[in-house]
Design a protein around this motif. Structure first.
Motif, PDB file in Angstrom:
ATOM      1  N   PHE A 125      28.186  29.595  36.113  1.00  0.00           N
ATOM      2  CA  PHE A 125      26.849  29.731  35.715  1.00  0.00           C
ATOM      3  C   PHE A 125      26.230  28.195  35.312  1.00  0.00           C
ATOM      4  O   PHE A 125      25.564  27.855  34.463  1.00  0.00           O
ATOM      5  N   TYR A 126      27.023  27.204  35.790  1.00  0.00           N
ATOM      6  CA  TYR A 126      26.776  25.973  35.624  1.00  0.00           C
ATOM      7  C   TYR A 126      26.046  25.290  36.858  1.00  0.00           C
ATOM      8  O   TYR A 126      25.522  24.294  36.854  1.00  0.00           O
ATOM      9  N   GLY A 127      26.196  25.958  37.980  1.00  0.00           N
ATOM     10  CA  GLY A 127      25.720  25.454  39.182  1.00  0.00           C
ATOM     11  C   GLY A 127      26.328  24.409  39.883  1.00  0.00           C
ATOM     12  O   GLY A 127      25.849  23.820  40.513  1.00  0.00           O
ATOM     13  N   THR A 128      27.361  24.236  39.554  1.00  0.00           N
ATOM     14  CA  THR A 128      28.365  23.218  39.924  1.00  0.00           C
ATOM     15  C   THR A 128      29.492  23.605  41.118  1.00  0.00           C
ATOM     16  O   THR A 128      29.991  24.811  40.442  1.00  0.00           O
ATOM     17  N   VAL A 129      30.073  22.931  41.783  1.00  0.00           N
ATOM     18  CA  VAL A 129      31.083  23.272  42.560  1.00  0.00           C
ATOM     19  C   VAL A 129      32.164  22.346  42.565  1.00  0.00           C
ATOM     20  O   VAL A 129      32.236  21.018  42.771  1.00  0.00           O
ATOM     21  N   SER A 130      33.537  23.091  42.439  1.00  0.00           N
ATOM     22  CA  SER A 130      34.469  22.108  42.192  1.00  0.00           C
ATOM     23  C   SER A 130      35.683  22.965  42.657  1.00  0.00           C
ATOM     24  O   SER A 130      35.734  24.200  42.361  1.00  0.00           O
ATOM     25  N   SER A 131      36.796  22.281  43.163  1.00  0.00           N
ATOM     26  CA  SER A 131      37.883  23.145  43.472  1.00  0.00           C
ATOM     27  C   SER A 131      38.765  23.102  42.249  1.00  0.00           C
ATOM     28  O   SER A 131      39.076  22.097  41.828  1.00  0.00           O
ATOM     29  N   ARG A 168      24.176  31.601  28.347  1.00  0.00           N
ATOM     30  CA  ARG A 168      25.244  31.151  29.344  1.00  0.00           C
ATOM     31  C   ARG A 168      26.590  31.823  28.522  1.00  0.00           C
ATOM     32  O   ARG A 168      27.373  32.446  29.044  1.00  0.00           O
ATOM     33  N   GLU A 169      26.992  31.229  27.301  1.00  0.00           N
ATOM     34  CA  GLU A 169      28.208  31.643  26.821  1.00  0.00           C
ATOM     35  C   GLU A 169      28.265  32.963  26.262  1.00  0.00           C
ATOM     36  O   GLU A 169      29.263  33.699  26.430  1.00  0.00           O
ATOM     37  N   GLU A 170      27.324  33.450  25.966  1.00  0.00           N
ATOM     38  CA  GLU A 170      27.187  35.014  25.649  1.00  0.00           C
ATOM     39  C   GLU A 170      27.257  35.741  26.762  1.00  0.00           C
ATOM     40  O   GLU A 170      28.092  36.732  26.671  1.00  0.00           O
ATOM     41  N   ILE A 171      26.839  35.494  28.031  1.00  0.00           N
ATOM     42  CA  ILE A 171      27.103  36.186  29.100  1.00  0.00           C
ATOM     43  C   ILE A 171      28.762  36.053  29.568  1.00  0.00           C
ATOM     44  O   ILE A 171      29.463  36.972  29.805  1.00  0.00           O
ATOM     45  N   LYS A 172      29.101  34.830  29.675  1.00  0.00           N
ATOM     46  CA  LYS A 172      30.454  34.688  29.790  1.00  0.00           C
ATOM     47  C   LYS A 172      31.530  35.358  28.919  1.00  0.00           C
ATOM     48  O   LYS A 172      32.252  35.957  29.331  1.00  0.00           O
ATOM     49  N   VAL A 173      31.224  35.343  27.421  1.00  0.00           N
ATOM     50  CA  VAL A 173      32.053  36.019  26.845  1.00  0.00           C
ATOM     51  C   VAL A 173      32.040  37.498  26.772  1.00  0.00           C
ATOM     52  O   VAL A 173      33.166  38.214  26.716  1.00  0.00           O
ATOM     53  N   SER A 174      30.534  38.051  27.293  1.00  0.00           N
ATOM     54  CA  SER A 174      30.699  39.632  27.402  1.00  0.00           C
ATOM     55  C   SER A 174      31.397  40.105  28.442  1.00  0.00           C
ATOM     56  O   SER A 174      32.249  40.990  28.251  1.00  0.00           O
ATOM     57  N   ILE A 175      31.040  39.289  29.660  1.00  0.00           N
ATOM     58  CA  ILE A 175      32.044  39.618  30.705  1.00  0.00           C
ATOM     59  C   ILE A 175      33.438  39.405  30.377  1.00  0.00           C
ATOM     60  O   ILE A 175      34.312  40.318  31.172  1.00  0.00           O
ATOM     61  N   GLY A 176      33.927  38.194  30.174  1.00  0.00           N
ATOM     62  CA  GLY A 176      35.369  37.819  29.846  1.00  0.00           C
ATOM     63  C   GLY A 176      35.838  39.148  29.190  1.00  0.00           C
ATOM     64  O   GLY A 176      37.315  39.644  29.417  1.00  0.00           O
ATOM     65  N   THR A 177      35.476  39.416  28.027  1.00  0.00           N
ATOM     66  CA  THR A 177      35.975  40.568  27.027  1.00  0.00           C
ATOM     67  C   THR A 177      36.112  41.808  27.655  1.00  0.00           C
ATOM     68  O   THR A 177      37.101  42.376  27.496  1.00  0.00           O
ATOM     69  N   LYS A 178      35.400  42.062  28.487  1.00  0.00           N
ATOM     70  CA  LYS A 178      35.160  43.331  29.362  1.00  0.00           C
ATOM     71  C   LYS A 178      36.440  43.493  30.437  1.00  0.00           C
ATOM     72  O   LYS A 178      37.109  44.364  30.647  1.00  0.00           O
ATOM     73  N   LEU A 179      36.403  42.182  31.125  1.00  0.00           N
ATOM     74  CA  LEU A 179      37.280  42.107  32.385  1.00  0.00           C
ATOM     75  C   LEU A 179      38.555  41.822  32.124  1.00  0.00           C
ATOM     76  O   LEU A 179      39.522  42.187  32.564  1.00  0.00           O
ATOM     77  N   VAL A 180      38.703  40.366  31.500  1.00  0.00           N
ATOM     78  CA  VAL A 180      40.144  39.735  31.404  1.00  0.00           C
ATOM     79  C   VAL A 180      40.703  40.434  30.445  1.00  0.00           C
ATOM     80  O   VAL A 180      42.124  40.849  30.842  1.00  0.00           O
ATOM     81  N   THR A 181      40.457  41.140  29.522  1.00  0.00           N
ATOM     82  CA  THR A 181      41.347  41.652  28.415  1.00  0.00           C
ATOM     83  C   THR A 181      41.869  43.034  29.451  1.00  0.00           C
ATOM     84  O   THR A 181      43.189  43.274  29.333  1.00  0.00           O
ATOM     85  N   LEU A 182      41.037  43.819  29.927  1.00  0.00           N
ATOM     86  CA  LEU A 182      41.334  44.953  30.952  1.00  0.00           C
ATOM     87  C   LEU A 182      42.642  44.510  32.163  1.00  0.00           C
ATOM     88  O   LEU A 182      43.511  45.028  32.326  1.00  0.00           O
ATOM     89  N   TYR A 183      42.312  43.347  32.614  1.00  0.00           N
ATOM     90  CA  TYR A 183      43.054  42.802  33.690  1.00  0.00           C
ATOM     91  C   TYR A 183      44.406  42.553  33.133  1.00  0.00           C
ATOM     92  O   TYR A 183      45.607  42.574  33.660  1.00  0.00           O
ATOM     93  N   ARG A 184      44.099  41.921  31.895  1.00  0.00           N
ATOM     94  CA  ARG A 184      45.628  41.373  31.439  1.00  0.00           C
ATOM     95  C   ARG A 184      46.543  42.450  30.964  1.00  0.00           C
ATOM     96  O   ARG A 184      47.732  42.486  31.492  1.00  0.00           O
ATOM     97  N   ASP A 185      45.914  43.731  30.656  1.00  0.00           N
ATOM     98  CA  ASP A 185      46.705  44.747  30.097  1.00  0.00           C
ATOM     99  C   ASP A 185      47.274  45.357  31.647  1.00  0.00           C
ATOM    100  O   ASP A 185      48.472  45.906  31.609  1.00  0.00           O
ATOM    101  N   PHE A 186      46.417  45.308  32.548  1.00  0.00           N
ATOM    102  CA  PHE A 186      46.963  45.945  33.903  1.00  0.00           C
ATOM    103  C   PHE A 186      47.944  45.051  34.345  1.00  0.00           C
ATOM    104  O   PHE A 186      48.977  45.500  34.899  1.00  0.00           O
TER     105      PHE A 186
END
Length: 543
Positions: A517-523, A466-484
């Motif tokens: 990916f925890y399967g929980t819902v919270s606001s 779970r953490e590996e997936i989040k890190v992988s996605i976060g690295t690709k998306l968050v970094t690019l979005y922050r630059d943008f």
């Protein structure tokens, strides 16, 4: 007596002597005038005889040799002599008319010779035009030269010999073309000066108009009615538009430009003849060419691609506008300029209408279905792709909508109306229009946060995976979005405007990822701030 007689003898001859002197002067004057007349008549006869010798040699009605042989191709020297003889014959005819009147036998002979000469020159003029279609066809010459030049510039040749051969080929083509134009000008000048301009123009118009009409036909330009265009499927019309864009380029670069140059050179001695020939040869084809975009602009068919085809046609005409005004500068070709201008106006009206249709399409979209896996909604993809492509036409769009008032209901914040570089600089109309369309889209998309909630319900039980997936996605998306985000945040103005129009900060994206990916819902706070932004956007559209 003798003296008296001597006086008488000495005096009496004076009077006769004076009289004889005066008579002698008159006789000499008469003789001189007679000699000049005889000399003039002799020169006239020599001129007519000399002209007759070469003119009759090339009379196709009396000479089998002249019937199958071209004067200008057989001997350029003799051709020049023929032209000089005809010009001299013309001068002699003027002299005979002023000196002896129109009933002179010499004048009648000269007129018959002139008619024979003009018949020959008409034949030569026709042969040069028809036999040199390839060399005098501006499209063909330009295509060959461009193709050879392109091969040379891209180093396709293996050695200098090939380059030299290509250069010799181009030089040969240009030489033949230049010689043909020179010969045509010689004949045209001679025929016009001899009073046979009408016959010369008739031959030129027939042959050259056939070349222009054939060129336009080969380029795929055909006469169409508005109803025919409306009945076409979009795929068929799209192909015709693409073909027109290429045809317009070739027509303006070679076909009409070349014809104008040829007319200007061949009929350089007469502006009226030059204008008459070019107009009759090119006007119909040019109106046909520039009339097609107007037909397309009037069609009621709607397709996302239509906007870009319309913009392409508008761009083609506007970019060539100076050339259109130069080539079709004659008063008699003003209808061509007007047709091109009418098409520009119709195309700009079509662009504005299509922009309104695009806005309406966004607002009317009623799809509420969740995308499997929480993907982007097709409306988001298609709309942003559309706007991205429109941005490539920003210069043309600026020209089209510069005097188009912004949407009546628009209450864009001040930051949308001013350039970020200067507080005193008002944003271009195209920027305001794009901002409005994006705002419309954002308001329509204020709900598939549901996409996040759907993705959040997914479960990855293995914590390490779970953490590996989040890190992988976060690295690709968050970094690019922050630059943008950091690059463009200044364009929306102050912090208040940022809250209204920037839906997610880089931190919001990171927070959303942390709960996946925890399967929980919270606001969370992010959804609350997003709801606030959504509310403000809807308020702005309503106001």
């Amino acid at each position: 007596m003798p003296r008296k007689g001597m006086r008488s003898l000495c005096f009496s001859p004076r009077t006769p002597s004076f009289s004889t002197s005066r008579q002698s002067t008159t006789s000499e004057s008469t003789a001189s005038s007679t000699n000049r007349r005889r000399f003039s008549e002799s020169m006239i006869e020599q001129t007519i005889d000399a002209a007759a010798a070469i003119i009759m040699k090339w009379d196709a009605d009396t000479s089998a040799y002249a019937k199958v042989t071209s004067l200008f191709y057989e001997s350029k020297r003799e051709a020049l002599q023929f032209i000089r003889s005809v010009n001299e014959l013309q001068k002699t005819m003027h002299l005979l008319v002023s000196d002896q009147g129109s009933r002179s036998e010499k004048l009648v002979r000269a007129q018959i010779l002139m008619q024979t000469a003009m018949k020959r020159l008409q034949k030569e003029f026709y042969q040069i035009l028809s036999m040199n279609r390839a060399h005098l066809d501006p499209e063909s010459v330009s295509t060959r030269s461009s193709r050879t030049s392109a091969r040379s510039s891209t180093s396709d040749f293996d050695d200098d010999d090939e380059i030299r051969t290509a250069g010799d080929s181009i030089s040969e083509i240009e030489e033949v073309s230049s010689m043909a134009m020179s010969d045509l000008k010689l004949i045209a000048d001679c025929m016009i000066a001899s009073g046979y301009a009408k016959e010369c123009m008739h031959i030129y118009k027939i042959i050259r108009k056939s070349i222009i009409d054939e060129g336009i036909y080969k380029l795929g330009i055909e006469k169409l009615s508005s109803s025919q265009v409306n009945k076409m499927d979009w795929d068929v019309l799209d192909l015709k538009i693409k073909n027109w864009l290429e045809a317009e380029k070739i027509s303006m670069r070679t076909l009409f430009t070349g014809e104008r140059v040829l007319c200007d050179q061949v009929f350089a001695t007469s502006d009226l003849i030059k204008e008459s020939c070019f107009t009759e040869i090119s006007k119909e084809a040019a109106i046909l060419l520039f009339g097609f975009p107007e037909l397309v602009a009037k069609t009621k068919k709607y397709s996302p691609e239509k906007m870009f085809r319309v913009l392409d046609m508008y761009s083609a005409i506007s970019e060539d506008w100076k050339e259109i005004e130069t080539i079709f500068s004659f008063e008699s070709t003003s209808t061509v300029r007007l047709q091109a201008l009418d098409s520009l106006v119709r195309l700009s009206e079509s662009v504005r209408s299509l922009l309104m249709d695009f806005e309406s399409t966004i607002q009317k979209d009623s799809s509420k279905t969740m995308i499997p896996g929480g993907g982007l909604h097709p409306l988001t993809i298609s709309s942003m792709n559309y706007l991205t492509l429109l941005a490539d036409y920003s210069n043309i769009l600026t020209d089209i909508i510069s005097d188009w008032p912004p949407p009546a209901k628009s209450t864009l914040p001040a930051s949308f109306l001013f350039s970020p570089d200067s507080e005193d600089s008002t944003a271009p109309a195209i920027s305001i229009r794009f901002a409005w369309l994006i705002l419309v889209l954002l308001c329509k998309l204020d709900g598939f946060e549901k996409a996040y909630w759907k993705q959040r319900s997914c479960i990855v039980p293995d914590s390490k995976l779970r953490e590996e997936i989040k890190v992988s996605i976060g690295t690709k998306l968050v970094t690019l979005y922050r630059d943008f985000y950091n690059t463009h945040i200044s364009t929306v103005g102050d912090e208040r405007s940022a809250r209204l129009f920037v839906r997610f900060s880089p931190e919001d994206i990171g927070n959303y990822f942390s709960d996946l990916f925890y399967g929980t819902v919270s606001s969370g706070s992010s959804s609350t701030s997003s709801s606030v932004s959504s509310h403000h956007r809807r308020q702005m559209l309503r106001s």
